[in-house]
Design a protein around this motif. Structure first.
Motif, PDB file in Angstrom:
ATOM      1  N   GLY A  78     -13.573  -3.079   2.403  1.00 11.16           N
ATOM      2  CA  GLY A  78     -12.445  -2.497   3.171  1.00 11.16           C
ATOM      3  C   GLY A  78     -11.307  -2.265   2.443  1.00 11.16           C
ATOM      4  O   GLY A  78     -11.056  -2.363   1.263  1.00 11.16           O
ATOM      5  N   GLY A  79     -10.250  -1.519   3.176  1.00  9.22           N
ATOM      6  CA  GLY A  79      -8.948  -0.964   2.807  1.00  9.22           C
ATOM      7  C   GLY A  79      -8.076  -2.130   1.900  1.00  9.22           C
ATOM      8  O   GLY A  79      -7.530  -1.923   0.934  1.00  9.22           O
ATOM      9  N   GLU A  80      -8.014  -3.305   2.517  1.00  7.27           N
ATOM     10  CA  GLU A  80      -7.062  -4.352   1.768  1.00  7.27           C
ATOM     11  C   GLU A  80      -7.608  -4.629   0.640  1.00  7.27           C
ATOM     12  O   GLU A  80      -6.651  -4.597  -0.254  1.00  7.27           O
ATOM     13  CB  GLU A  80      -7.199  -5.570   2.777  1.00  7.27           C
ATOM     14  N   VAL A  81      -8.963  -4.755   0.308  1.00 10.00           N
ATOM     15  CA  VAL A  81      -9.069  -5.107  -1.105  1.00 10.00           C
ATOM     16  C   VAL A  81      -9.071  -3.897  -2.093  1.00 10.00           C
ATOM     17  O   VAL A  81      -8.385  -3.881  -3.239  1.00 10.00           O
ATOM     18  CB  VAL A  81     -10.555  -5.523  -1.123  1.00 10.00           C
ATOM     19  N   ALA A  82      -9.309  -2.705  -1.536  1.00  8.94           N
ATOM     20  CA  ALA A  82      -8.959  -1.394  -2.208  1.00  8.94           C
ATOM     21  C   ALA A  82      -7.593  -1.302  -2.663  1.00  8.94           C
ATOM     22  O   ALA A  82      -7.450  -0.902  -3.694  1.00  8.94           O
ATOM     23  CB  ALA A  82      -9.629  -0.316  -1.414  1.00  8.94           C
ATOM     24  N   VAL A  83      -6.746  -1.382  -1.770  1.00  6.33           N
ATOM     25  CA  VAL A  83      -5.177  -1.238  -1.964  1.00  6.33           C
ATOM     26  C   VAL A  83      -5.012  -2.293  -3.191  1.00  6.33           C
ATOM     27  O   VAL A  83      -4.071  -1.787  -4.239  1.00  6.33           O
ATOM     28  CB  VAL A  83      -4.481  -1.521  -0.862  1.00  6.33           C
ATOM     29  N   VAL A  84      -5.153  -3.484  -2.984  1.00  9.98           N
ATOM     30  CA  VAL A  84      -4.987  -4.561  -4.134  1.00  9.98           C
ATOM     31  C   VAL A  84      -5.333  -3.972  -5.627  1.00  9.98           C
ATOM     32  O   VAL A  84      -4.805  -4.018  -6.495  1.00  9.98           O
ATOM     33  CB  VAL A  84      -5.208  -5.895  -3.897  1.00  9.98           C
ATOM     34  N   LEU A  85      -6.684  -3.767  -5.391  1.00 11.59           N
ATOM     35  CA  LEU A  85      -7.454  -3.379  -6.468  1.00 11.59           C
ATOM     36  C   LEU A  85      -6.719  -2.186  -7.324  1.00 11.59           C
ATOM     37  O   LEU A  85      -6.585  -2.153  -8.572  1.00 11.59           O
ATOM     38  CB  LEU A  85      -9.038  -3.279  -6.388  1.00 11.59           C
ATOM     39  N   ALA A  86      -6.472  -1.230  -6.383  1.00 11.41           N
ATOM     40  CA  ALA A  86      -5.894   0.171  -7.103  1.00 11.41           C
ATOM     41  C   ALA A  86      -4.402  -0.298  -7.819  1.00 11.41           C
ATOM     42  O   ALA A  86      -3.965   0.438  -8.830  1.00 11.41           O
ATOM     43  CB  ALA A  86      -5.818   0.968  -5.905  1.00 11.41           C
ATOM     44  N   PHE A 108       2.187   2.087 -10.058  1.00  9.38           N
ATOM     45  CA  PHE A 108       2.004   0.924  -8.947  1.00  9.38           C
ATOM     46  C   PHE A 108       1.880   1.639  -7.685  1.00  9.38           C
ATOM     47  O   PHE A 108       1.087   1.385  -6.871  1.00  9.38           O
ATOM     48  CB  PHE A 108       2.555  -0.312  -9.193  1.00  9.38           C
ATOM     49  N   GLY A 109       3.292   1.970  -7.379  1.00  9.04           N
ATOM     50  CA  GLY A 109       3.579   2.283  -5.989  1.00  9.04           C
ATOM     51  C   GLY A 109       2.729   3.522  -5.598  1.00  9.04           C
ATOM     52  O   GLY A 109       2.230   3.453  -4.094  1.00  9.04           O
ATOM     53  N   VAL A 110       2.643   4.622  -6.404  1.00 11.20           N
ATOM     54  CA  VAL A 110       1.916   5.688  -5.987  1.00 11.20           C
ATOM     55  C   VAL A 110       0.317   5.184  -5.744  1.00 11.20           C
ATOM     56  O   VAL A 110      -0.182   5.793  -4.523  1.00 11.20           O
ATOM     57  CB  VAL A 110       1.739   6.572  -7.156  1.00 11.20           C
ATOM     58  N   LEU A 111      -0.365   4.493  -6.605  1.00 13.15           N
ATOM     59  CA  LEU A 111      -1.721   4.040  -6.112  1.00 13.15           C
ATOM     60  C   LEU A 111      -1.835   3.529  -5.024  1.00 13.15           C
ATOM     61  O   LEU A 111      -2.627   3.485  -4.132  1.00 13.15           O
ATOM     62  CB  LEU A 111      -2.305   3.433  -7.581  1.00 13.15           C
ATOM     63  N   ALA A 112      -1.082   2.284  -4.818  1.00 10.85           N
ATOM     64  CA  ALA A 112      -0.920   1.323  -3.656  1.00 10.85           C
ATOM     65  C   ALA A 112      -0.692   2.251  -2.396  1.00 10.85           C
ATOM     66  O   ALA A 112      -1.598   1.932  -1.531  1.00 10.85           O
ATOM     67  CB  ALA A 112       0.203   0.554  -3.769  1.00 10.85           C
ATOM     68  N   ILE A 113       0.253   3.230  -2.259  1.00 16.30           N
ATOM     69  CA  ILE A 113       0.542   3.976  -1.136  1.00 16.30           C
ATOM     70  C   ILE A 113      -0.610   4.911  -0.822  1.00 16.30           C
ATOM     71  O   ILE A 113      -0.995   4.755   0.356  1.00 16.30           O
ATOM     72  CB  ILE A 113       1.651   4.760  -1.184  1.00 16.30           C
ATOM     73  N   SER A 114      -1.053   5.802  -1.818  1.00 15.06           N
ATOM     74  CA  SER A 114      -2.213   6.690  -1.518  1.00 15.06           C
ATOM     75  C   SER A 114      -3.349   5.966  -1.055  1.00 15.06           C
ATOM     76  O   SER A 114      -4.160   6.522  -0.488  1.00 15.06           O
ATOM     77  CB  SER A 114      -2.358   7.563  -2.986  1.00 15.06           C
ATOM     78  N   THR A 115      -3.785   4.856  -1.714  1.00 13.58           N
ATOM     79  CA  THR A 115      -4.942   4.185  -1.411  1.00 13.58           C
ATOM     80  C   THR A 115      -4.840   3.607   0.047  1.00 13.58           C
ATOM     81  O   THR A 115      -6.040   3.725   0.879  1.00 13.58           O
ATOM     82  CB  THR A 115      -5.237   2.849  -2.226  1.00 13.58           C
ATOM     83  N   ALA A 116      -3.549   3.266   0.424  1.00 10.90           N
ATOM     84  CA  ALA A 116      -3.334   2.641   1.873  1.00 10.90           C
ATOM     85  C   ALA A 116      -3.539   3.632   2.930  1.00 10.90           C
ATOM     86  O   ALA A 116      -4.106   3.769   3.898  1.00 10.90           O
ATOM     87  CB  ALA A 116      -2.126   2.123   1.891  1.00 10.90           C
ATOM     88  N   VAL A 117      -3.279   4.887   2.543  1.00 12.93           N
ATOM     89  CA  VAL A 117      -3.304   6.193   3.323  1.00 12.93           C
ATOM     90  C   VAL A 117      -4.621   6.540   3.462  1.00 12.93           C
ATOM     91  O   VAL A 117      -4.968   6.686   4.631  1.00 12.93           O
ATOM     92  CB  VAL A 117      -2.403   7.256   2.636  1.00 12.93           C
ATOM     93  N   VAL A 118      -5.533   6.343   2.361  1.00 19.65           N
ATOM     94  CA  VAL A 118      -6.798   6.777   2.631  1.00 19.65           C
ATOM     95  C   VAL A 118      -7.586   5.493   3.509  1.00 19.65           C
ATOM     96  O   VAL A 118      -8.415   6.073   4.136  1.00 19.65           O
ATOM     97  CB  VAL A 118      -7.651   6.794   0.979  1.00 19.65           C
ATOM     98  N   ALA A 119      -7.114   4.641   3.390  1.00 16.45           N
ATOM     99  CA  ALA A 119      -7.901   3.322   3.980  1.00 16.45           C
ATOM    100  C   ALA A 119      -7.576   3.664   5.711  1.00 16.45           C
ATOM    101  O   ALA A 119      -8.442   3.508   6.426  1.00 16.45           O
ATOM    102  CB  ALA A 119      -7.666   1.940   3.445  1.00 16.45           C
ATOM    103  N   THR A 120      -6.303   3.730   5.900  1.00 21.36           N
ATOM    104  CA  THR A 120      -5.763   4.061   7.198  1.00 21.36           C
ATOM    105  C   THR A 120      -6.509   5.156   7.797  1.00 21.36           C
ATOM    106  O   THR A 120      -6.763   5.281   8.919  1.00 21.36           O
ATOM    107  CB  THR A 120      -4.184   3.984   7.072  1.00 21.36           C
ATOM    108  N   THR A 121      -6.622   6.219   6.964  1.00 23.38           N
ATOM    109  CA  THR A 121      -7.318   7.354   7.774  1.00 23.38           C
ATOM    110  C   THR A 121      -8.525   7.278   8.125  1.00 23.38           C
ATOM    111  O   THR A 121      -9.324   7.629   9.037  1.00 23.38           O
ATOM    112  CB  THR A 121      -6.990   8.510   6.826  1.00 23.38           C
ATOM    113  N   LEU A 122      -9.412   6.536   7.095  1.00 27.85           N
ATOM    114  CA  LEU A 122     -10.761   6.156   7.276  1.00 27.85           C
ATOM    115  C   LEU A 122     -11.056   5.312   8.593  1.00 27.85           C
ATOM    116  O   LEU A 122     -12.013   5.315   9.357  1.00 27.85           O
ATOM    117  CB  LEU A 122     -11.541   5.704   6.075  1.00 27.85           C
TER     118      LEU A 122
END
Length: 580
Positions: A78-86, A108-122
Motif C-alpha cells: 500500500g501507499g503508506e508503506v511506499a511513502v515511508v520507504l521512499a 527527502f521531501g521530494v520523494l515523500a511527496i511524489s510517492t504520496a501523489v502516486v499512491a493517492t492517484t492509484l
C-alpha cells in the motif's frame, strides 16, 4: 539576495510537506501488513538498492534498483508503506552524494511527496485495489495502465518539484529547465515500474522468496550493464576526442603555414616591447616599442646584452628563471623587474620570456611591458592605505601589523623584547572647540613631529586616530629605556606649540606596557597599554603609568559594577531609606 531567500524557503517548504506526508503515512500504516518480508524488502531497498545506480550515457539520468522496490512495496503493502520507504531511501541515497543537511531534507521531501501523489492517484482511480486483489488477471491492460500511471505520475510529481527549484536557482525558464534537466529521466521511472510489475507477478505466482533470489541476479545484471554502459561511454568519448584531435591538427597545420607571416607582423607592430635574445643574453632583434620603452636605438640594442640594461638587484633572480627555462623545468617565465633607461631613470617592466625554438641552446623571446606608472600608483596606494593622511605617520593597520610581527619574534626569542606606549592627548577637544579644527589639525602635525624626535631609529610612532598615538619599541633594550622614552615625550610636551602665532600648550597621558607571556596577540598588548593610559588620566593626566595586572582587574571590576548598577536600575532594586 531575495531569490536566494525564496529558494531557501522553497527547500524548507518541500521538506515540511515531506514530513507531513511521512507522518500521515506512519499514522495510517496498516500494522497488520508488517511482516518479515516487508523488513527484508526495506533492507534490500535502503541497505543495498540505494547504493546501486547507473547513469544513462549522454544524459544526466540514473536507473536505480531502489525505484523498483519502492514501486513493489506500493503494490504489495500500500501507499503508506511506499511513502515511508521512499523517504528513508531518499535520505540514505542523498547522503551518499551530498552531506548538506538541507539538500538531504529537500530530496527527502521530494520523494515523500511524489510517492504520496502516486499512491493517492492509484487509490483514487481504483487501480491499486485491482492490483492488490489481482483482478487484472482478467484484463492485463489494466495492469499495464497501472504501471504506466505509476511511472508517469511519479515522473511528473518528482520533476515538477525539482524543476521549480531549478528555476529558482538559475535564469532558465520553467520549460527550459524541465526539458534540459529532467525530461530524459522518465526512462528511470519506466524501468523501475516495469521491474516492479514483473517482481509483483513473480511474488504472486512463486512467492516472496523470488525477490530475495532475484536480487543477486538483478544486482549482477546492473553491474554488468553498468560496465557495458561505461565501455559505451568510453568508446563515445574516445571517438569524440579523436574527432577533436583531428580538427585541432587540421587547424594547427593551417596555423603553422601562416605563423611566420603573423609572427613577423606581430613582432614589428606590437604595442609592447618584444626582443629576440640568444641563450647567452645577446639581443638579436628588437621591435620599435622596446626601443621606445628603454630609449636605445636598435643598433645600440644589438651591440649589447640584456644583462647590462637590467638593474643589478634583479639580475640574480632573472638568471635563475632563465636557467630553469633553458633546462626544461618550466615552459615560460613571468617576472616584474627594473631596467635602466638610457637617460638613467628606472623603468619598471612586466617581463615574460619563452623559448622560440627547440634544441640544446634555444633563442628566447622577451616580452617587456612598461608598468612604471602602475608601480608608482601601487606604491602610492600602499602608502595611503598604511599611513595617516594628516600627519604622515603609520596608521592603525600598519602599526598592528608591525606589533604582531614583533610579538612573534618575542615569542620565538625571549631576549627580543616588545613594548608599547599608548599616548592620548589631554584636553585636545578644548583646542578644537576654541581654536577650530584647522588649528587642531596643525597641532596634531606638530605633535607627530615631536614624537618622532623621541624615538630610536628602529622604533615606530603611529597615529591610531583622533588624538591617540602609539609608539612601538622592539629589540634588545632595558626596561629603563622605555621609561626614558616616555619621559622624553613629556619633556617635548612641556614646551608650547606655535600655531600661526598662537601659543598652545598640550599634554599627554601615556600608558607603558612591556610584553609578557600572557600577551599572545597584538590586541592583548593594545588592551593593556590602553588600560595603563587611562590609569595615568585618572591620576591627574600629563604623566605616564606602567601597566601591572592589578589595573586590568580594576577595570574588570569597574565594568562589572556598572553592569550590576544598570541591571539594578532596570529591575528597580534600589530602595530609598533617607531623603534629606
Amino acid at each position: 539576495m531575495k531569490a536566494k531567500s525564496l529558494t531557501s524557503f522553497y527547500k524548507i517548504l518541500v521538506a515540511v510537506l515531506g514530513v507531513i506526508c511521512v507522518t500521515y503515512a506512519l499514522i495510517n500504516i496498516p500494522l497488520a501488513k508488517i511482516d518479515l518480508y516487508l523488513l527484508i524488502l526495506v533492507v534490500l531497498t535502503v541497505g543495498i538498492g540505494s547504493q546501486i545506480s547507473i547513469q544513462i550515457p549522454r544524459f544526466k539520468s540514473y536507473i536505480s534498483v531502489s525505484d523498483s522496490f519502492i514501486f513493489l512495496a506500493l503494490m504489495l503493502y500500500g501507499g503508506e508503506v511506499a511513502v515511508v520507504l521512499a523517504a528513508i531511501d531518499a535520505v540514505f541515497a542523498s547522503w551518499k552524494f551530498c552531506k548538506k543537511k538541507i539538500t538531504v531534507l529537500l530530496n527527502f521531501g521530494v520523494l515523500a511527496i511524489s510517492t504520496a501523489v502516486v499512491a493517492t492517484t492509484l487509490q483514487f482511480t481504483g487501480l491499486l485495489s485491482e492490483i492488490q486483489n489481482h483482478e487484472y488477471h482478467r484484463n492485463w491492460d489494466t495492469f499495464a495502465i497501472a504501471l504506466s500511471v505509476m511511472a508517469l505520475v511519479q515522473f511528473l510529481a518528482n520533476t515538477s518539484i525539482a524543476t521549480v527549484y531549478g528555476y529558482m536557482s538559475s535564469n532558465q525558464s520553467l520549460w527550459e529547465t524541465w526539458k534540459t534537466k529532467y525530461l530524459w529521466s522518465f526512462i528511470t521511472y519506466a524501468v523501475g515500474a516495469a521491474s516492479a510489475g514483473f517482481l509483483f507477478n513473480m511474488v504472486h505466482y512463486v512467492g516472496f522468496g523470488v525477490v530475495i533470489v532475484a536480487f543477486p541476479v538483478i544486482y549482477l545484471m546492473y553491474l554488468s550493464y553498468k560496465m557495458y554502459l561505461r565501455n559505451v561511454e568510453m568508446s563515445i568519448s574516445q571517438a569524440e576526442q579523436a574527432e577533436k584531435y583531428a580538427e585541432i591538427l587540421e587547424e594547427r597545420s593551417e596555423a603553422l603555414r601562416d605563423s611566420e607571416e603573423r609572427f613577423r607582423s606581430a613582432f614589428d607592430f606590437a604595442p609592447i616591447g618584444i626582443g629576440l635574445v640568444s641563450h647567452q643574453g645577446q639581443w638579436l632583434k628588437v621591435n620599435r616599442a622596446l626601443c621606445e620603452i628603454l630609449g636605445y636605438s636598435e643598433d645600440e640594442f644589438l651591440d649589447t646584452d640584456f644583462q647590462s640594461m637590467l638593474m643589478p638587484e634583479d639580475l640574480g633572480e632573472t638568471l635563475v628563471r632563465i636557467h630553469e627555462l633553458l633546462s626544461g623545468k618550466v615552459l615560460t617565465c613571468q617576472l616584474e623587474q627594473r631596467y635602466l633607461h638610457k637617460d638613467g631613470n628606472t623603468v619598471w617592466a612586466s617581463w615574460s620570456v619563452s623559448p622560440i625554438n627547440s634544441g640544446a641552446n634555444p633563442n628566447l623571446i622577451f616580452q617587456i611591458q612598461d608598468i612604471t606608472d602602475k608601480k608608482r600608483a601601487e606604491e602610492k596606494l600602499q602608502y595611503e592605505a598604511t599611513h595617516d593622511s594628516l600627519t604622515g605617520l603609520p596608521n592603525r593597520a600598519l602599526f598592528m601589523s608591525r606589533l604582531e610581527a614583533a610579538l612573534e619574534k618575542t615569542h620565538d626569542n625571549p631576549t627580543y623584547k616588545t613594548s608599547v606606549l599608548f599616548i592620548d592627548l589631554d584636553r585636545f577637544k578644548i583646542v578644537n572647540d576654541s581654536l577650530g579644527h584647522i588649528v587642531g589639525d596643525q597641532l596634531l602635525v606638530r605633535i607627530a613631529g615631536r614624537l618622532k624626535e623621541c624615538l630610536r631609529p628602529a622604533d615606530m610612532v603611529a597615529r591610531l586616530g583622533g588624538d591617540e598615538f602609539t609608539i612601538l619599541v622592539e629589540g634588545k633594550y632595558g626596561e629603563e629605556e622605555i621609561i626614558t622614552i616616555a619621559e622624553r615625550v613629556q619633556e617635548k610636551f612641556a614646551h608650547p606649540f606655535d600655531l600661526n602665532g598662537q601659543e598652545v600648550y598640550s599634554s599627554a597621558s601615556i600608558g607603558v606596557l612591556q610584553s609578557t607571556d600572557k600577551h599572545l596577540t597584538a590586541e592583548d598588548m593594545m588592551r593593556d597599554a590602553d588600560t595603563a593610559m587611562y590609569q595615568a588620566k585618572r591620576k591627574g593626566k600629563a604623566r605616564h603609568e606602567v601597566f601591572d595586572p592589578d589595573m586590568h582587574e580594576h577595570v574588570k571590576q569597574t565594568l562589572q559594577l556598572e553592569t550590576d548598577l544598570r541591571r539594578a536600575v532596570e529591575h528597580e532594586e534600589f530602595s530609598v531609606f533617607y531623603q534629606p
